[in-house]
Motif scaffolding. Structure first.
Motif, PDB file in Angstrom:
ATOM      1  N   ARG A 411      59.754  27.312 -19.875  1.00 51.64           N
ATOM      2  CA  ARG A 411      60.372  27.468 -21.196  1.00 51.64           C
ATOM      3  C   ARG A 411      60.515  28.927 -21.604  1.00 51.64           C
ATOM      4  NH1 ARG A 411      56.022  23.872 -24.197  1.00 51.64           N
ATOM      5  NH2 ARG A 411      54.798  25.243 -22.842  1.00 51.64           N
ATOM      6  N   SER A 412      59.926  29.841 -20.840  1.00 47.97           N
ATOM      7  CA  SER A 412      59.937  31.255 -21.192  1.00 47.97           C
ATOM      8  C   SER A 412      61.283  31.897 -20.869  1.00 47.97           C
ATOM      9  CB  SER A 412      58.835  32.002 -20.441  1.00 47.97           C
ATOM     10  OG  SER A 412      58.930  33.393 -20.656  1.00 47.97           O
ATOM     11  N   LEU A 413      61.694  32.841 -21.726  1.00 46.02           N
ATOM     12  CA  LEU A 413      62.910  33.613 -21.487  1.00 46.02           C
ATOM     13  C   LEU A 413      62.601  34.963 -20.840  1.00 46.02           C
ATOM     14  CD1 LEU A 413      64.868  32.909 -24.808  1.00 46.02           C
ATOM     15  CD2 LEU A 413      65.115  31.784 -22.582  1.00 46.02           C
ATOM     16  N   ALA A 414      61.337  35.193 -20.494  1.00 41.87           N
ATOM     17  CA  ALA A 414      60.953  36.452 -19.849  1.00 41.87           C
ATOM     18  C   ALA A 414      61.533  36.511 -18.441  1.00 41.87           C
ATOM     19  CB  ALA A 414      59.435  36.566 -19.794  1.00 41.87           C
ATOM     20  N   PRO A 415      61.707  37.732 -17.890  1.00 40.60           N
ATOM     21  CA  PRO A 415      62.253  37.865 -16.535  1.00 40.60           C
ATOM     22  C   PRO A 415      61.405  37.096 -15.523  1.00 40.60           C
ATOM     23  CG  PRO A 415      62.201  39.992 -17.631  1.00 40.60           C
ATOM     24  CD  PRO A 415      61.455  39.038 -18.513  1.00 40.60           C
ATOM     25  N   PRO A 416      62.042  36.551 -14.489  1.00 44.40           N
ATOM     26  CA  PRO A 416      61.294  35.783 -13.482  1.00 44.40           C
ATOM     27  C   PRO A 416      60.487  36.696 -12.568  1.00 44.40           C
ATOM     28  CG  PRO A 416      63.574  36.004 -12.820  1.00 44.40           C
ATOM     29  CD  PRO A 416      63.483  36.596 -14.195  1.00 44.40           C
ATOM     30  N   THR A 417      59.576  36.099 -11.848  1.00 43.82           N
ATOM     31  CA  THR A 417      58.751  36.802 -10.869  1.00 43.82           C
ATOM     32  C   THR A 417      59.238  36.452  -9.467  1.00 43.82           C
ATOM     33  OG1 THR A 417      56.818  36.739 -12.324  1.00 43.82           O
ATOM     34  CG2 THR A 417      56.406  37.098  -9.972  1.00 43.82           C
ATOM     35  N   ASP A 418      59.313  37.459  -8.620  1.00 46.54           N
ATOM     36  CA  ASP A 418      59.716  37.248  -7.232  1.00 46.54           C
ATOM     37  C   ASP A 418      58.464  36.937  -6.418  1.00 46.54           C
ATOM     38  OD1 ASP A 418      60.696  37.294  -4.680  1.00 46.54           O
ATOM     39  OD2 ASP A 418      61.638  39.267  -4.814  1.00 46.54           O
ATOM     40  N   PHE A 419      58.285  35.652  -6.089  1.00 51.45           N
ATOM     41  CA  PHE A 419      57.127  35.224  -5.311  1.00 51.45           C
ATOM     42  C   PHE A 419      57.406  35.255  -3.811  1.00 51.45           C
ATOM     43  CE2 PHE A 419      56.486  33.171  -9.461  1.00 51.45           C
ATOM     44  CZ  PHE A 419      55.190  33.570  -9.747  1.00 51.45           C
ATOM     45  N   GLY A 420      58.626  35.618  -3.413  1.00 59.51           N
ATOM     46  CA  GLY A 420      58.978  35.677  -2.002  1.00 59.51           C
ATOM     47  C   GLY A 420      59.605  34.389  -1.517  1.00 59.51           C
ATOM     48  N   LEU A 421      60.333  34.473  -0.419  1.00 59.87           N
ATOM     49  CA  LEU A 421      61.049  33.312   0.095  1.00 59.87           C
ATOM     50  C   LEU A 421      60.114  32.192   0.539  1.00 59.87           C
ATOM     51  CD1 LEU A 421      63.979  34.946   2.128  1.00 59.87           C
ATOM     52  CD2 LEU A 421      64.076  33.825  -0.106  1.00 59.87           C
ATOM     53  N   LEU A 422      58.875  32.529   0.891  1.00 63.39           N
ATOM     54  CA  LEU A 422      57.935  31.484   1.289  1.00 63.39           C
ATOM     55  C   LEU A 422      57.549  30.585   0.121  1.00 63.39           C
ATOM     56  CD1 LEU A 422      55.608  33.443   3.752  1.00 63.39           C
ATOM     57  CD2 LEU A 422      57.411  31.796   4.313  1.00 63.39           C
ATOM     58  N   ALA A 423      57.867  31.013  -1.103  1.00 66.44           N
ATOM     59  CA  ALA A 423      57.608  30.201  -2.291  1.00 66.44           C
ATOM     60  C   ALA A 423      58.828  29.377  -2.689  1.00 66.44           C
ATOM     61  CB  ALA A 423      57.168  31.089  -3.453  1.00 66.44           C
ATOM     62  N   SER A 424      59.829  29.310  -1.811  1.00 68.24           N
ATOM     63  CA  SER A 424      61.031  28.532  -2.101  1.00 68.24           C
ATOM     64  C   SER A 424      60.720  27.035  -2.121  1.00 68.24           C
ATOM     65  CB  SER A 424      62.105  28.809  -1.034  1.00 68.24           C
ATOM     66  OG  SER A 424      62.479  30.165  -1.010  1.00 68.24           O
ATOM     67  N   ASN A 425      61.633  26.290  -2.712  1.00 66.58           N
ATOM     68  CA  ASN A 425      61.510  24.839  -2.786  1.00 66.58           C
ATOM     69  C   ASN A 425      61.909  24.225  -1.439  1.00 66.58           C
ATOM     70  OD1 ASN A 425      61.670  22.103  -3.304  1.00 66.58           O
ATOM     71  ND2 ASN A 425      62.895  22.316  -5.163  1.00 66.58           N
ATOM     72  N   LYS A 426      60.925  23.776  -0.668  1.00 64.46           N
ATOM     73  CA  LYS A 426      61.197  23.225   0.664  1.00 64.46           C
ATOM     74  C   LYS A 426      62.064  21.975   0.584  1.00 64.46           C
ATOM     75  CE  LYS A 426      56.771  24.837   2.559  1.00 64.46           C
ATOM     76  NZ  LYS A 426      55.500  24.408   3.210  1.00 64.46           N
ATOM     77  N   GLU A 427      61.901  21.192  -0.476  1.00 62.32           N
ATOM     78  CA  GLU A 427      62.687  19.962  -0.613  1.00 62.32           C
ATOM     79  C   GLU A 427      64.165  20.285  -0.800  1.00 62.32           C
ATOM     80  OE1 GLU A 427      61.201  16.987  -0.205  1.00 62.32           O
ATOM     81  OE2 GLU A 427      59.369  18.158   0.166  1.00 62.32           O
ATOM     82  N   LEU A 428      64.444  21.307  -1.607  1.00 62.65           N
ATOM     83  CA  LEU A 428      65.829  21.745  -1.798  1.00 62.65           C
ATOM     84  C   LEU A 428      66.417  22.238  -0.482  1.00 62.65           C
ATOM     85  CD1 LEU A 428      68.361  22.769  -3.338  1.00 62.65           C
ATOM     86  CD2 LEU A 428      67.055  24.847  -3.849  1.00 62.65           C
ATOM     87  N   LEU A 429      65.670  23.053   0.244  1.00 61.24           N
ATOM     88  CA  LEU A 429      66.166  23.616   1.497  1.00 61.24           C
ATOM     89  C   LEU A 429      66.460  22.514   2.515  1.00 61.24           C
ATOM     90  CD1 LEU A 429      63.713  26.648   1.862  1.00 61.24           C
ATOM     91  CD2 LEU A 429      66.021  26.665   0.897  1.00 61.24           C
ATOM     92  N   GLN A 430      65.574  21.535   2.605  1.00 62.68           N
ATOM     93  CA  GLN A 430      65.779  20.453   3.561  1.00 62.68           C
ATOM     94  C   GLN A 430      66.982  19.603   3.183  1.00 62.68           C
ATOM     95  OE1 GLN A 430      63.789  19.862   6.528  1.00 62.68           O
ATOM     96  NE2 GLN A 430      65.769  18.846   6.844  1.00 62.68           N
ATOM     97  N   ALA A 431      67.123  19.323   1.873  1.00 61.11           N
ATOM     98  CA  ALA A 431      68.270  18.532   1.426  1.00 61.11           C
ATOM     99  C   ALA A 431      69.574  19.272   1.714  1.00 61.11           C
ATOM    100  CB  ALA A 431      68.142  18.229  -0.063  1.00 61.11           C
ATOM    101  N   ALA A 432      69.596  20.567   1.433  1.00 56.53           N
ATOM    102  CA  ALA A 432      70.798  21.351   1.702  1.00 56.53           C
ATOM    103  C   ALA A 432      71.147  21.325   3.180  1.00 56.53           C
ATOM    104  CB  ALA A 432      70.602  22.787   1.214  1.00 56.53           C
TER     105      ALA A 432
END
Length: 541
Positions: A411-432
C-alpha cells in the motif's frame, strides 16, 4: 576482404595486450593465392594503446568500440613492451587492422613537471614498421601540435580549456567524406575538454577534418613513409556527444571500412496501459484516452514521419490491458459505439505495434501460477477478439512487477527496493515461459536489471529461457494529463521543496521537455535499442 578462421593464431604471448575475445576472422588483400604472405592478411581486431589503466582518454575508445561490438585489445605502454611478436603472428598474419592511440605522444609523468612517452624509440619504430608493412591506419586522440614522436603537419595557434558551454566545430570537405553518415552542415559540440587550436603547416598535404572557424581540430595526414594517420587535437570525453557523433567514423576510416560489429540508431517508445483507466492529478481522478484522441495519436505519428524522413519507420508500441476491451461494438461505426476507444483502436490496429501488458494490470510480485497464466493468456485473447496482432513472445509486466523490485508494503507509495532477480516471482516466470514468452521488459532504473554490456539483455537466473531487456526510465509522470500536472509532479520531487532531491528553483514545462529530449537524444546517438516508456494519460489532447 576474405574471411578466415584464426584458430591457433590467437595464442597470447607473455606481456601482450589484454585480449577481450579469442577468435576473429581476417582481412586479406585481393589475391587468388590463399597462402599467407607477410603484410597481406590482418585479423579483424583493433589495438588500443594507452599509457596505463588510468589513461583518461581510454574510456572514449572503449565506449566507441564497445558500442559497435568490435573485438579489440588494450596495450598499457608503461607496463607492457610493444614487441614485433605482439603485432604479428608466427605465421605472418597481422594481429590488428587498426591502431588506436589515446594520445599522439602517449606522454606519461616522469618526475615533477616532466613527461616522457610511454613507448621508447624502438617501440615506436616497431609500431610504424607494422603499420607500413600491413597497410594499417593509425588514429590518435589528443594530438598536440609538434614533431615528437612524429609530425602530423599541425602547428600551434592557441590552446586552452573549454568549459561546459560547447564550442561548435564544423566538418570540412574531407570531414564530410569521413563522417558521411552525418549531415554535412552539422555543428559538433565540444565541451568540458582541452583543445589545441592549430593550422596545417605550410607545404604539408594534411587534410583538415574538423574546423573551429579558421582553426583546425583534426586532420588526415600521410607520413613520409606512406603510413596513413588521423588525429584530433582535443580530448574526446566518453560522455560527450562528440564521441557518439564521430567515433564510428574514426573506427571505420581506421579499418578501411572492414570490421566486425555495426552501428545503428533507434528511437523506441512504449505507451503503457492502453484501454486501462489511470488516476491523474492531485485528486486522483480517473482518466482513459478517448477514441478521437487515439486517432490524433495516429495522425501525429504520421506527421512526424512526414516531417522527418529518417524516422519514416517510427511506430509507437502500445502496451495494452485488455480487460476494458468491448468486442461487441468493434465492427460498428465509431459514432454509434458505446466504447469509441475499442472501435478506433481496431480501425487503427495496423498503425501501431502491440505489447502484452496483462489483462487487468495487477501487481505480479506474488501472483500465483494460475493467476499469472490467466493474466497473460486472457490478454492475448482480448486482443484477438478485435483483430489486434500481438507477439506471444514479449511480455511487459505492470510496473515491471514480479522481477525482484517491489515495496514490501504493497500500500506504500514509497520507491521500491531492488531485491535482485533472484527475488522474482517464480510462478510468473514459469507461466510466462509455458505460454511462449521469450522476452520480458525490465527497467534500467534498477541495478539488477542492467546488463553487463551495451545493448544486451539478461537471461533470467530463475528462468534461463527468458531474456530480460530493460527500458530507459523517463521523468514523464504516469498520471500527468496536462503540462501543469507534469511540472507539478516533477517539481514536487526535484524542485525547491523536492522530496527526492532539492534544487534552488522549480523548472518550467518548456525546460522539462528540453531536458527529457536531451536524454532521449543521447540514447539515440549512442545506438541504444532500449525503449522509453510513456503512459496513455500522457497522450491526452
Amino acid at each position: 576482404g576474405t574471411v578466415g578462421n584464426l584458430g591457433a593464431m590467437m595464442a597470447k604471448p607473455p606481456q601482450q595486450p589484454t585480449s577481450r575475445t579469442q577468435l576473429v576472422p581476417v582481412r586479406a588483400s585481393a589475391t587468388s593465392d590463399r597462402s599467407v604472405v607477410r603484410g597481406q592478411r590482418v585479423a579483424l581486431r583493433q589495438l588500443v594503446i594507452a599509457t596505463d589503466a588510468n589513461d583518461f582518454q581510454l574510456p572514449a575508445w572503449q565506449r566507441i568500440l564497445d558500442r559497435i561490438g568490435t573485438p579489440y585489445d588494450i596495450l598499457f605502454a608503461k607496463h607492457q613492451a610493444l614487441r614485433t611478436d605482439g603485432l604479428v603472428h608466427t605465421d605472418g598474419v597481422g594481429r590488428y587492422n587498426a591502431i588506436l592511440l589515446t594520445s599522439a605522444a602517449l606522454l606519461s609523468p616522469n618526475g615533477p613537471g616532466q613527461y616522457v612517452s610511454a613507448l621508447d624509440h624502438a617501440e615506436w619504430q616497431n609500431l610504424w614498421n607494422y603499420e607500413r608493412t600491413f597497410r594499417v591506419r593509425q588514429v590518435a586522440l589528443d594530438a598536440a601540435p609538434g614533431r615528437d614522436p612524429e609530425d602530423y603537419g599541425l602547428r600551434a595557434k592557441s590552446e586552452g580549456a573549454v568549459d561546459a558551454t560547447p564550442v561548435l566545430a564544423s566538418l570540412t570537405r574531407t570531414g564530410a567524406e569521413v563522417f558521411d553518415y552525418l549531415n554535412p552542415v552539422i555543428q559538433v559540440p565540444i565541451s568540458g575538454t582541452y583543445v589545441y587550436r592549430t593550422r596545417v603547416a605550410a607545404g604539408c598535404d594534411a587534410q583538415p577534418l574538423l574546423a573551429l572557424n579558421s582553426d583546425v581540430l583534426g586532420v588526415l595526414s600521410t607520413a613520409p613513409d606512406g603510413r596513413e594517420r588521423a588525429a584530433l587535437t582535443f580530448v574526446l570525453s566518453a560522455m560527450h556527444p562528440a564521441t557518439d557523433l564521430i567515433g564510428y567514423g574514426l573506427l571505420r576510416w581506421a579499418t578501411h571500412g572492414v570490421f566486425l560489429g555495426e552501428e545503428r540508431h533507434w528511437i523506441s517508445v512504449d505507451v503503457d496501459d492502453w484501454f486501462n483507466v489511470n488516476a491523474h492529478g492531485s485528486a486522483g481522478m480517473p482518466f482513459r484516452i478517448s477514441g478521437p484522441e487515439a486517432v490524433a495519436v495516429s495522425e501525429g505519428q504520421a506527421e512526424l514521419r512526414r516531417r522527418h524522413p529518417l524516422a519514416a519507420g517510427f511506430t509507437l508500441h502500445l502496451a495494452y490491458n485488455g480487460n476494458n476491451i468491448d468486442p461487441l461494438p468493434a465492427q460498428s461505426p465509431a459514432k454509434h459505439t458505446p466504447d469509441s476507444l475499442t472501435s478506433h483502436s481496431r480501425r487503427l490496429r495496423h498503425d501501431f505495434r502491440w505489447i502484452n501488458h496483462t489483462l487487468t494490470h495487477p501487481q505480479m510480485n506474488f501472483t500465483s501460477y494460475r493467476e499469472s497464466y490467466r493474466e497473460i493468456e486472457n490478454n492475448l485473447a482480448a486482443a484477438a477478439s478485435i483483430g489486434l496482432s500481438v507477439p506471444r513472445d514479449v511480455l511487459k509486466s505492470p510496473a515491471y512487477s514480479g522481477l525482484g523490485v517491489y515495496n514490501p508494503d504493497g500500500r506504500s507509495l514509497a520507491p521500491p527496493t531492488d531485491f535482485g532477480l533472484l527475488a522474482s516471482n517464480k510462478e510468473l516466470l514459469q507461466a510466462a515461459s509455458d505460454l511462449g514468452v521469450k522476452y520480458v521488459h525490465g527497467d534500467m532504473s534498477f541495478a539488477s536489471h542492467r546488463p553487463s554490456c551495451f545493448n544486451c539483455g539478461i537471461y533470467h537466473p530463475l528462468q534461463p529461457d527468458l531474456l530480460l531487456v530493460p527500458d530507459w526510465p523517463t521523468n514523464i509522470a504516469f498520471d500527468a494529463t496536462t503540462p501543469d500536472e507534469q511540472v507539478s509532479r516533477y517539481n514536487s520531487m526535484y524542485g525547491v521543496n523536492g522530496t527526492v532531491h532539492r534544487t534552488d528553483r522549480n523548472i518550467s514545462y518548456e525546460e522539462f521537455v528540453d531536458a527529457e529530449a536531451d536524454l532521449a537524444l543521447g540514447h539515440v546517438m549512442s545506438g541504444s535499442v532500449y525503449s522509453h516508456t510513456l503512459h496513455q494519460t500522457n497522450l491526452h489532447q
